[in-house]
Motif scaffolding. Structure first.
Motif, PDB file in Angstrom:
ATOM      1  N   TYR A 140     -43.978  51.329  22.093  1.00 27.08           N
ATOM      2  CA  TYR A 140     -43.047  52.111  21.276  1.00 27.08           C
ATOM      3  C   TYR A 140     -43.794  53.075  20.365  1.00 27.08           C
ATOM      4  O   TYR A 140     -43.339  54.193  20.123  1.00 27.08           O
ATOM      5  CB  TYR A 140     -42.127  51.190  20.454  1.00 27.08           C
ATOM      6  N   GLN A 141     -44.958  52.660  19.892  1.00 28.62           N
ATOM      7  CA  GLN A 141     -45.771  53.574  19.066  1.00 28.62           C
ATOM      8  C   GLN A 141     -46.094  54.847  19.843  1.00 28.62           C
ATOM      9  O   GLN A 141     -46.016  55.944  19.303  1.00 28.62           O
ATOM     10  CB  GLN A 141     -47.081  52.884  18.659  1.00 28.62           C
ATOM     11  N   GLU A 149     -46.542  39.506  22.877  1.00 26.71           N
ATOM     12  CA  GLU A 149     -45.976  39.635  21.525  1.00 26.71           C
ATOM     13  C   GLU A 149     -46.266  40.999  20.897  1.00 26.71           C
ATOM     14  O   GLU A 149     -45.617  41.384  19.926  1.00 26.71           O
ATOM     15  CB  GLU A 149     -46.547  38.556  20.589  1.00 26.71           C
ATOM     16  N   TYR A 150     -47.252  41.723  21.388  1.00 28.68           N
ATOM     17  CA  TYR A 150     -47.640  42.972  20.723  1.00 28.68           C
ATOM     18  C   TYR A 150     -47.565  44.208  21.612  1.00 28.68           C
ATOM     19  O   TYR A 150     -47.564  45.323  21.119  1.00 28.68           O
ATOM     20  CB  TYR A 150     -49.069  42.831  20.162  1.00 28.68           C
ATOM     21  N   GLU A 177     -44.466  46.700  21.256  1.00 22.81           N
ATOM     22  CA  GLU A 177     -44.541  47.519  20.036  1.00 22.81           C
ATOM     23  C   GLU A 177     -45.566  48.641  20.217  1.00 22.81           C
ATOM     24  O   GLU A 177     -45.361  49.755  19.747  1.00 22.81           O
ATOM     25  CB  GLU A 177     -44.901  46.656  18.817  1.00 22.81           C
ATOM     26  N   ALA A 178     -46.667  48.323  20.904  1.00 17.63           N
ATOM     27  CA  ALA A 178     -47.674  49.359  21.164  1.00 17.63           C
ATOM     28  C   ALA A 178     -47.081  50.462  22.043  1.00 17.63           C
ATOM     29  O   ALA A 178     -47.338  51.650  21.828  1.00 17.63           O
ATOM     30  CB  ALA A 178     -48.900  48.748  21.838  1.00 17.63           C
ATOM     31  N   GLY A 221     -58.678  47.863  21.421  1.00 22.20           N
ATOM     32  CA  GLY A 221     -58.450  47.653  22.848  1.00 22.20           C
ATOM     33  C   GLY A 221     -58.598  46.211  23.295  1.00 22.20           C
ATOM     34  O   GLY A 221     -58.900  45.968  24.451  1.00 22.20           O
ATOM     35  N   SER A 222     -58.374  45.266  22.392  1.00 21.03           N
ATOM     36  CA  SER A 222     -58.618  43.874  22.794  1.00 21.03           C
ATOM     37  C   SER A 222     -57.512  43.348  23.702  1.00 21.03           C
ATOM     38  O   SER A 222     -56.429  43.927  23.798  1.00 21.03           O
ATOM     39  CB  SER A 222     -58.782  42.974  21.565  1.00 21.03           C
ATOM     40  N   PHE A 223     -57.812  42.246  24.359  1.00 19.82           N
ATOM     41  CA  PHE A 223     -56.870  41.549  25.243  1.00 19.82           C
ATOM     42  C   PHE A 223     -55.631  41.181  24.420  1.00 19.82           C
ATOM     43  O   PHE A 223     -55.749  40.568  23.369  1.00 19.82           O
ATOM     44  CB  PHE A 223     -57.570  40.302  25.784  1.00 19.82           C
ATOM     45  N   THR A 224     -54.454  41.582  24.907  1.00 17.99           N
ATOM     46  CA  THR A 224     -53.257  41.504  24.065  1.00 17.99           C
ATOM     47  C   THR A 224     -52.105  40.802  24.766  1.00 17.99           C
ATOM     48  O   THR A 224     -51.730  41.194  25.878  1.00 17.99           O
ATOM     49  CB  THR A 224     -52.835  42.932  23.647  1.00 17.99           C
ATOM     50  N   PRO A 225     -51.535  39.792  24.133  1.00 14.73           N
ATOM     51  CA  PRO A 225     -50.402  39.070  24.745  1.00 14.73           C
ATOM     52  C   PRO A 225     -49.086  39.833  24.570  1.00 14.73           C
ATOM     53  O   PRO A 225     -49.028  40.810  23.816  1.00 14.73           O
ATOM     54  CB  PRO A 225     -50.382  37.755  23.964  1.00 14.73           C
TER      55      PRO A 225
END
Lengths: 296, 293, 391
Positions: free
Chosen positions: C221-222, C214-215, C218-219, C208-212
């Motif tokens: 879509y998962q 770029e990711y 995709e999350a 659950g980290s801070f995410t830019p």
């Protein structure tokens, strides 16, 4: 239309420079926009901001990938980042540096203007905040705007965040910079490695981003992986430890927010400059004045 | 525990992206050294969440979870209960800021304390919402400039006083409540150690100066952490199983010694400074009365 | 073992049968009996779970996320305002892929404040990424708690589930329920041993980290892929459950007398049950009507509904909540599924705020559909029994 990319560090005011440039261009009858890269960068970390100017309303809302101009607020960034990346043919770099353009190596021969914005801002403002002086250099080097518009733009935008008198001082710094800007061409001796990034497909990416320590083509990711982020490049002042004076009280080791003072056995301390951001806490807290902060 | 006894292992590694001179980073680094590897850590939305890890990179070498902003205490409790049920012997610690503690996280914090959840809750207090750009919190002191208590023509700085969260936590009768400052290493280490070794709900409120938000030279972070205690703006005490003890008696030097180093107080009028000094004096009388009682 | 019990008891008993490791819950009418029964199970030593009696639903879901992220089988229950208070937290488990199971008693959301049945609590949560199944009777409630563990914990899914039961109509109504023996459930449902996400110092993980940017895409879509994978897993699990326990619910939808139907009505929840009767009555009169019980709203049975377009001449959709400015949520999605078919599709709104949906109301729906089949449509969105509104 022309597009400008500003390179600075968090806290240096790259965003305010981009905004003041947009305002100046607007005052000359243009349409202009300025925007930061919306990150969460802390003070000292490299950041970018953008300005876009056109005669008509600007519709494009993307980031700027191929700028006409790049403006660098901190010349140390030149060694870290390929600041000419994407720069259009015939484009120009405007750099805060006491050096002449031909002494600067951008890895690519481009038209380059330099100005000692740090020196000017220290003289005029008393602090090394270069975001106003650099705009004077921009006006001179590009010839795109009148220096009076730049001054007005600075007063307009800066006085939203500070005392008007200070904003006017900033405008004066720009005017001084305008007169001192040197235009030439940089040298191109070094090469920049393209920054690697881990860009997994959704299937390669850990499910739910639940990430254990992993090695990727772009280095470590997951717990503890920040160790590969060398924050030493943020530094302006460098701590120098006088081992003769050190009594191993370990206060510096304890207080260092970066954990970059290493204990070598029980007798010696070593500063790891790969990570030291130069905050100066170690020097301030040393009971024996064994640490001195010196300008890089 | 003394400084020299601390583990050499950095469980909060170098390379994190905190501002230079960050008091919060000192809290995280030292706390992780004391707690050790066998710890699961929870982070709400705060500076530490961002500078401690931006995906896919992270400075923490221990199991790491973020869910939301206002639920640090209950999320840590959820981890702690699940670890117990799954038979994993590990500690759980939450690292929240003052906004996430004194304001939006208060309900979940109070609930977890009432249930005496087996967690360590650390509030690193930098007296405003620094992550979002220096907005006032319930923990911001009287008079301080923030972006939501600007120095205007009519009103200048925060008009009300700092919320006393540790006392609120003491009212929950939890096993351990302590205040600390990064400026007092041995006191801080003792309290971290006690918190580590006890069971049940442990609350540690650590004064963590912020050069960016308080507007001072980053080299002064620790010095300011000391001055705050000396003048009585921040008091070091602990309440262990109901026994209250002041761990560092303040000199009660004038608050001006403390505030003059910080840009956030620069605008204050003499009257405002007097008001702040009055608050400190009154607070100290209350606290010292408590030890007598 | 057959017992005469409430829907709430069935939901709570499901927690026991699935041997949940962790429960965090907060009482709210009409879900209160669920938390009370779980308290009894825990205090009697029947259910060996960590049970956190939290101070709000926001904390209940937060604790469940944390416990599930640690690796525990996790359960909670709520209704109405409680679900609304959880809203912020509901977005977390579908992305972290945490298979929490949560019975939700469908109750009206204020204003005005009421305690009776409406689906305007769960329908607005349809975009959070939770599986949603709407139950018809108390038997289905307990069966779906068990199956939701199985579906949600499947490696190709790993999503949280809401199991819906109508306020009072199921939650407080006693009827016979055949409870499987816990040993049988043990054989059917393996222990939850997550490999993708758990907190253990032996193998530290960042969750659950801070995410830019770029990711994050995709999350997303998962989660979408998991939701799509769930279609087959649901069908497989219902079949396997049917084989083991003798009750096969038929996948995402159940068709009732649809073979040669000219018009069909789509329903969720307990209205389905009464509608079966109405279908029988109409069939007796020789009218070719059929019923689709929409069990899963998420994932939405797009293919199954689409197939109806080939067969029938008019489709009616019953909704117990309204998406103001458009139509009922089920209707909106049904029309999306039936894109390209030029058959009349009608939306029936009834039973809002817990008003009873009677045989007369349902007969009205079929009558209107039979008219629509002949090309006579008055309204596409029909508010039934609303004073001052022409249906």
């Amino acid at each position: 239309m022309y597009e400008v990319r500003f390179h600075g560090r968090g806290g240096q005011g790259a965003r305010m420079a981009a905004e003041a440039l947009a305002d100046a261009a607007f005052l000359e009858g243009n349409y202009a926009m300025a925007f930061p890269f919306f990150g969460a960068e802390r003070r000292g970390a490299p950041v970018v901001a953008f300005t876009r100017v056109d005669k008509q309303k600007i519709r494009i809302r993307t980031q700027i990938y191929e700028p006409d101009y790049v403006v660098v607020l901190d010349d140390k960034l030149v060694d870290l980042i390929n600041i000419t990346e994407g720069l259009k043919k015939g484009g120009m770099a405007i750099i805060n540096s006491a050096k002449k353009p031909e002494d600067i190596d951008l890895g690519k021969k481009v038209s380059t203007a330099t100005i000692d914005a740090t020196g000017i801002s220290l003289d005029v403002l008393g602090v090394p905040i270069t975001n106003s002086a650099i705009l004077g250099a921009f006006a001179k080097a590009t010839g795109l705007l009148d220096i009076d518009s730049i001054k007005k733009g600075i007063v307009d935008m800066f006085s939203m965040r500070m005392d008007k008198k200070l904003a006017e001082k900033n405008a004066r710094a720009a005017a001084i910079a305008y007169d001192k800007t040197i235009v030439g061409t940089c040298k191109a001796q070094r090469t920049f490695e393209k920054r690697k990034m881990w860009l997994p497909t959704y299937k390669e990416m850990p499910l739910g981003l639940a990430t254990p320590p992993m090695k990727t083509e772009a280095g470590l990711v997951g717990p503890g992986s920040f160790i590969e982020n060398k924050t030493g490049s943020w530094r302006t002042f460098k701590p120098i430890l006088d081992h003769e004076k050190c009594i191993m009280c370990l206060f510096c080791w304890f207080y260092c927010p970066e954990g970059c003072i290493e204990r070598v056995g029980n007798t010696t301390l070593k500063i790891n400059y790969d990570y030291c951001k130069g905050c100066g806490i170690c020097a301030n807290e040393c009971p024996k004045n064994a640490i001195e902060m010196v300008r890089e | 525990m003394k400084i020299k006894d601390l583990s050499l292992e950095e469980l909060f590694t170098s390379g994190h992206t905190a501002c230079p001179g960050c008091g919060g980073a000192i809290v995280a680094r030292i706390a992780m050294k004391v707690f050790g590897k066998n710890t699961c850590a929870y982070f709400p939305a705060n500076c530490l969440l961002v500078f401690g890890g931006t995906y896919p990179y992270n400075a923490f070498k221990v199991p790491y979870l973020h869910v939301l902003f206002e639920n640090s205490a209950v999320c840590a409790a959820g981890i702690s209960r699940a670890l117990k049920k799954l038979g994993r012997d590990a500690k759980t610690v939450a690292f929240a800021g003052d906004g996430g503690t004194a304001d939006i996280g208060m309900q979940s914090l109070s609930g977890a304390a009432e249930r005496n959840e087996d967690i360590i809750y650390i509030c690193y207090d930098n007296e405003a919402y620094m992550n979002t750009g220096i907005q006032r919190s319930g923990s911001t002191p009287f008079g301080a400039w923030t972006t939501t208590t600007p120095v205007g023509k009519k009103i200048a700085g925060k008009e009300v006083f700092k919320k006393d969260v540790p006392r609120i936590m003491m009212a929950h009768d939890v096993p351990y409540v302590a205040t600390a400052s990064i400026g007092y290493p041995n006191d801080f280490l003792n309290k971290l150690e006690k918190a580590r070794d006890m069971k049940g709900f442990r609350y540690l409120h650590v004064f963590a100066p912020c050069p960016t938000g308080w507007r001072y030279d980053p080299a002064k972070t620790v010095e300011i952490g000391k001055l705050a205690v000396e003048c009585g703006m921040w008091t070091l005490y602990e309440c262990e199983n109901g026994v209250f003890r002041i761990t560092k008696k303040p000199k009660l030097s004038p608050v001006t010694d403390y505030i003059k180093l910080q840009g956030r107080f620069r605008h204050m009028t003499e009257e405002q400074v007097d008001t702040l000094q009055g608050w400190v004096t009154e607070k100290w009388e209350k606290i010292s009365g408590e030890t007598k009682g | 073992m057959k017992r005469v019990i409430t829907g709430n008891y069935a939901a709570a008993y499901g927690a026991y049968l699935t041997r949940v490791d962790f429960v965090a819950a907060y009482p709210i009418t009409p879900q209160t009996l669920i938390v009370e029964h779980i308290s009894e199970f825990v205090n009697d030593g029947l259910l060996d779970a960590e049970y956190m009696r939290v101070e709000s639903e926001h904390s209940a879901m937060s604790a469940c996320v944390a416990a599930s992220a640690t690796g525990a089988r996790t359960y909670t229950a709520t209704a109405s305002q409680g679900l609304a208070l959880m809203h912020e937290v509901l977005f977390i488990p579908p992305v972290l892929h945490l298979p929490i199971v949560m019975p939700v008693v469908n109750r009206t959301v204020a204003a005005p404040i009421g305690i009776w049945c409406e689906q305007n609590d769960t329908m607005p949560q349809r975009d959070t990424g939770w599986l949603q199944v709407y139950c018809e009777d108390n038997q289905e409630v307990v069966d779906m708690v068990i199956q939701s563990c199985m579906i949600g914990e499947h490696k190709k899914v790993l999503l949280p589930s809401m199991v819906m039961l109508d306020a009072f109509i199921l939650s407080h109504t006693v009827e016979p329920v055949d409870f499987p023996e816990i040993e049988e459930v043990d054989k059917f449902l393996p222990k939850y041993k997550p490999e993708h996400a758990y907190l253990d110092p032996k193998r530290p993980m960042v969750l659950g980290s801070f995410t830019p940017p770029e990711y994050i895409q995709e999350a997303r879509y998962q989660t979408e892929e998991s939701m799509n994978n769930a279609r087959k897993v649901i069908t497989d699990v219902t079949k396997e459950f049917g084989k083991t326990f003798g009750r096969d619910y038929g996948g995402l939808i159940e068709k009732y007398r649809c073979e040669d139907a000219e018009v069909i009505l789509i329903t969720t929840g307990t209205v389905t049950s009464t509608a079966r009767l109405v279908v029988d009555q109409y069939r007796d009169k020789g009218k070719k009507v059929g019923l689709i019980k929409l069990r899963f709203f998420r994932p939405f049975p797009l293919q199954e509904i689409k197939e109806l377009g080939e067969q029938v001449e008019a489709v009616g959709v019953y909704d117990r909540s309204m998406s103001f400015g458009t139509a009922g949520p089920t209707y909106i999605e049904t029309r999306y599924a039936l894109y390209g078919y030029s058959i009349p599709i009608l939306n029936f709104l009834a039973g809002l705020g817990g008003r009873d949906v009677t045989i007369k109301d349902i007969s009205f729906m079929f009558d209107r559909l039979l008219e629509a089949k002949k090309g006579k449509i008055k309204n596409e969105i029909v508010w039934i029994g609303t004073r001052g509104v022409e249906p």
